[in-house]
Design a protein around this motif. Structure first.
Motif, PDB file in Angstrom:
ATOM      1  N   VAL A 126       0.835  -1.208   0.000  1.00 18.76           N
ATOM      2  CA  VAL A 126       0.000   0.000   0.000  1.00 18.76           C
ATOM      3  C   VAL A 126       0.872   1.262   0.000  1.00 18.76           C
ATOM      4  O   VAL A 126       0.631   2.208  -0.765  1.00 18.76           O
ATOM      5  CB  VAL A 126      -0.946  -0.004   1.221  1.00 18.76           C
ATOM      6  N   ALA A 127       1.903   1.273   0.838  1.00 23.17           N
ATOM      7  CA  ALA A 127       2.767   2.455   0.933  1.00 23.17           C
ATOM      8  C   ALA A 127       3.524   2.704  -0.365  1.00 23.17           C
ATOM      9  O   ALA A 127       3.611   3.844  -0.846  1.00 23.17           O
ATOM     10  CB  ALA A 127       3.750   2.282   2.096  1.00 23.17           C
ATOM     11  N   VAL A 128       4.081   1.647  -0.938  1.00 30.97           N
ATOM     12  CA  VAL A 128       4.850   1.783  -2.175  1.00 30.97           C
ATOM     13  C   VAL A 128       3.944   2.236  -3.326  1.00 30.97           C
ATOM     14  O   VAL A 128       4.329   3.080  -4.150  1.00 30.97           O
ATOM     15  CB  VAL A 128       5.541   0.449  -2.501  1.00 30.97           C
ATOM     16  N   THR A 129       2.746   1.688  -3.390  1.00 28.92           N
ATOM     17  CA  THR A 129       1.809   2.094  -4.442  1.00 28.92           C
ATOM     18  C   THR A 129       1.454   3.567  -4.308  1.00 28.92           C
ATOM     19  O   THR A 129       1.354   4.294  -5.303  1.00 28.92           O
ATOM     20  CB  THR A 129       0.534   1.236  -4.377  1.00 28.92           C
ATOM     21  N   ALA A 130       1.286   4.036  -3.085  1.00 26.58           N
ATOM     22  CA  ALA A 130       0.983   5.451  -2.862  1.00 26.58           C
ATOM     23  C   ALA A 130       2.098   6.343  -3.383  1.00 26.58           C
ATOM     24  O   ALA A 130       1.848   7.401  -3.982  1.00 26.58           O
ATOM     25  CB  ALA A 130       0.755   5.700  -1.372  1.00 26.58           C
ATOM     26  N   VAL A 131       3.361   5.924  -3.190  1.00 23.13           N
ATOM     27  CA  VAL A 131       4.496   6.693  -3.715  1.00 23.13           C
ATOM     28  C   VAL A 131       4.478   6.697  -5.242  1.00 23.13           C
ATOM     29  O   VAL A 131       4.623   7.745  -5.888  1.00 23.13           O
ATOM     30  CB  VAL A 131       5.827   6.125  -3.195  1.00 23.13           C
ATOM     31  N   ASN A 132       4.289   5.530  -5.846  1.00 24.23           N
ATOM     32  CA  ASN A 132       4.284   5.441  -7.304  1.00 24.23           C
ATOM     33  C   ASN A 132       3.165   6.256  -7.937  1.00 24.23           C
ATOM     34  O   ASN A 132       3.328   6.820  -9.020  1.00 24.23           O
ATOM     35  CB  ASN A 132       4.166   3.979  -7.743  1.00 24.23           C
TER      36      ASN A 132
END
Length: 401
Positions: A126-132
Motif C-alpha cells: 500500500v505504501a509503495v503504491t501510494a508513492v508510485n
C-alpha cells in the motif's frame, strides 16, 4: 493516446535500475543458489547469470533506443517478431513480476516483524503504491534514498566479514556438477532482472536513444561487482553448507565475524533494500500492463493515465490489488523460481527480437542462455512457469479467434 511525461535522465535511470536489483540477490537468493551449486559453483553460477544478464541488457538497450515507449519486450516482440510473441513476453513479465512483488513484500515482513509478516507485507504494498501514484519523479527520488542506505549497509557487511574469509571454503564444484550450477544461475538471474525496469520506463526518460544504452550497462555492472564481493565474503565466512541453510545470510556473516550488534542494522538494511526493489518493480509491472491495455491484450480501461501525475494509475492499483491477494498465499522461495522461469522466457524473446536488428553474437548467446537456464530450474518452477505461459497463450488464441 495519452503519453507519460519524460522526466528521467541517466542518473535517475541508473538509480532505478540499482533499486530494482539490489536486495533480491543479496538478501534472498544466495541461500537457495548455494544449496544448488555449492561453494565454488555459486561463484561460477553468479558469473554465468551476470554474463547472460549482460547479453540481455545489450539487446534491451538496442531495442529500447529504437522503441522508446513503455512496455519493454512486450513492445519489441510485437514490432520485431509477431503480436503473439509480444503477448507471451508481456504476459510472462506481468505474471512473473507480480509473484516477485509478493515475494519481496513478504521478505520485508519477515525481516521487520516475522510474527506478522503478511500484515507488514500488505502495508508495504500500500505504501509503495501510494508513492508510485504520485509520479515517476517521486519514485526516482525515493529510490535514490533507498539505494544510498542499502549501499552503506552492504559496505558494513563486506568490511566486517572480509577479515574472516577462509580460502578453504570455496569448494564443492565437483559435487554438484553442471546441472547444479545451471540451476543456481537460473535462480541468481532473478537478482539481475531489475535492469529491464529502465527499458520499461522508456517513455519517461529524456533522450532515450542516449540515456537507455548508457544507464543499463552502468547499473548492471555496478550490481555485478557488489554481488561478487558479497558472495565471496558470505562463502568465505559461512561456508557453502551454512550459507545454504541460512534464512538471513548477511546477518549470519556479521554475527560469525564477531559483531552480533550489527545484526539489527543488517535487518533494517534488508527491509530498506527490498522496499526499494518493490517500489521500482511495481512501477515496471504497472507500465507493462499499461502497454498491453493500450493494444487491448488486457482490458482497455487499464490504459488510463492520471491527468495530473501522468502515471498509469488504474494499472498500478490493479497490480497492487493482485499482489496483496498473492501475499495471502505466497512463498518466497517458490516465487523466485516461478518468476525466474517466466522472466527468462521474456528475455529469450528480447534476444530474438534484437537479432532482427542485425547479427549479434551477444543476442544469440543470450537467447540460448535464457532457454537453458529456464529449463534447468527446479522442476516445480519449470512446470508452473510454462503452465501459466500456456494458459496465457490459450486465452490469446481464443480471444483472437
Amino acid at each position: 493516446m495519452e503519453r507519460l511525461a519524460r522526466r528521467l535522465g541517466v542518473p535517475d535511470a541508473v538509480v532505478i535500475g540499482l533499486g530494482s536489483m539490489l536486495g533480491a540477490g543479496v538478501f534472498v537468493v544466495f541461500a537457495p543458489a548455494a544449496s544448488a551449486a555449492g561453494g565454488a559453483g555459486l561463484l561460477v553460477a553468479l558469473a554465468l547469470a551476470g554474463f547472460i544478464a549482460f547479453c540481455n541488457a545489450t539487446s534491451s538497450a538496442r531495442l529500447a533506443a529504437r522503441y522508446p515507449e513503455s512496455g519493454g519486450t512486450y513492445v519489441y516482440g510485437r514490432e520485431r517478431l509477431h503480436p503473439f510473441a509480444g503477448f507471451v513476453a508481456g504476459w510472462g513479465f506481468v505474471v512473473g513480476k507480480t509473484a516477485s512483488c509478493a515475494a519481496m513484500a513478504l521478505t520485508v515482513g519477515a525481516y521487520l516483524w516475522p510474527g506478522r509478516a503478511r500484515l507488514v507485507a500488505v502495508l508495504a504494498v500500500v505504501a509503495v503504491t501510494a508513492v508510485n501514484l504520485r509520479g515517476i519523479g517521486k519514485t526516482a527520488a525515493a529510490t535514490r534514498v533507498l539505494v544510498a542506505v542499502v549501499l552503506t549497509v552492504l559496505a558494513v557487511v563486506a568490511v566486517t566479514g572480509a577479515p574472516r574469509v577462509a580460502g578453504d571454503r570455496f569448494t564443492g564444484f565437483a559435487d554438484v556438477g553442471t546441472h547444479g550450477v545451471l540451476t543456481a544461475a537460473g535462480l541468481l538471474f532473478f537478482a539481475f532482472a531489475g535492469y529491464a525496469r529502465i527499458a520499461t520506463l522508456g517513455e519517461e526518460v529524456r533522450d532515450p536513444e542516449r540515456t537507455i544504452p548508457r544507464a543499463v550497462p552502468l547499473a548492471l555492472g555496478a550490481v555485478l561487482a557488489i554481488y561478487l564481493t558479497l558472495a565471496v565474503v558470505a562463502l568465505g565466512v559461512l561456508g557453502a553448507d551454512r550459507l545454504a541453510a541460512s534464512a538471513a545470510p548477511l546477518v549470519d556473516v556479521v554475527t560469525a565475524a564477531g559483531r552480533p550488534g550489527l545484526a539489527w542494522l543488517v535487518r533494517a538494511g534488508a527491509a530498506v533494500a527490498v522496499t526499494g526493489v518493490l517500489l521500482s518493480l511495481l512501477a515496471g509491472v504497472g507500465r507493462t500492463t499499461l502497454a498491453m491495455a493500450r493494444r487491448r491484450d488486457l482490458p482497455g480501461a487499464l490504459a488510463a493515465v492520471h491527468p495530473r501525475h501522468r502515471v498509469p494509475h488504474r494499472a498500478e492499483l490493479v497490480v497492487a490489488a493482485v499482489v496483496i491477494v498473492v501475499v495471502a498465499f505466497g512463498d518466497v522461495r517458490g516465487a523466485i523460481g516461478f518468476s525466474s522461469c517466466t522472466v527468462l522466457v521474456y528475455y529469450a524473446i528480447t534476444n530474438a527480437a534484437a537479432l532482427t536488428l542485425g547479427p549479434s553474437l551477444l543476442a544469440a548467446l543470450g537467447l540460448v542462455g535464457c532457454l537453458v537456464l529456464a529449463v534447468s530450474l527446479p522442476l516445480v518452477s519449470v512446470l508452473a512457469g510454462f503452465g501459466v505461459l500456456a494458459l496465457g497463450a490459450l486465452w490469446y488464441a481464443v480471444r483472437h479467434r
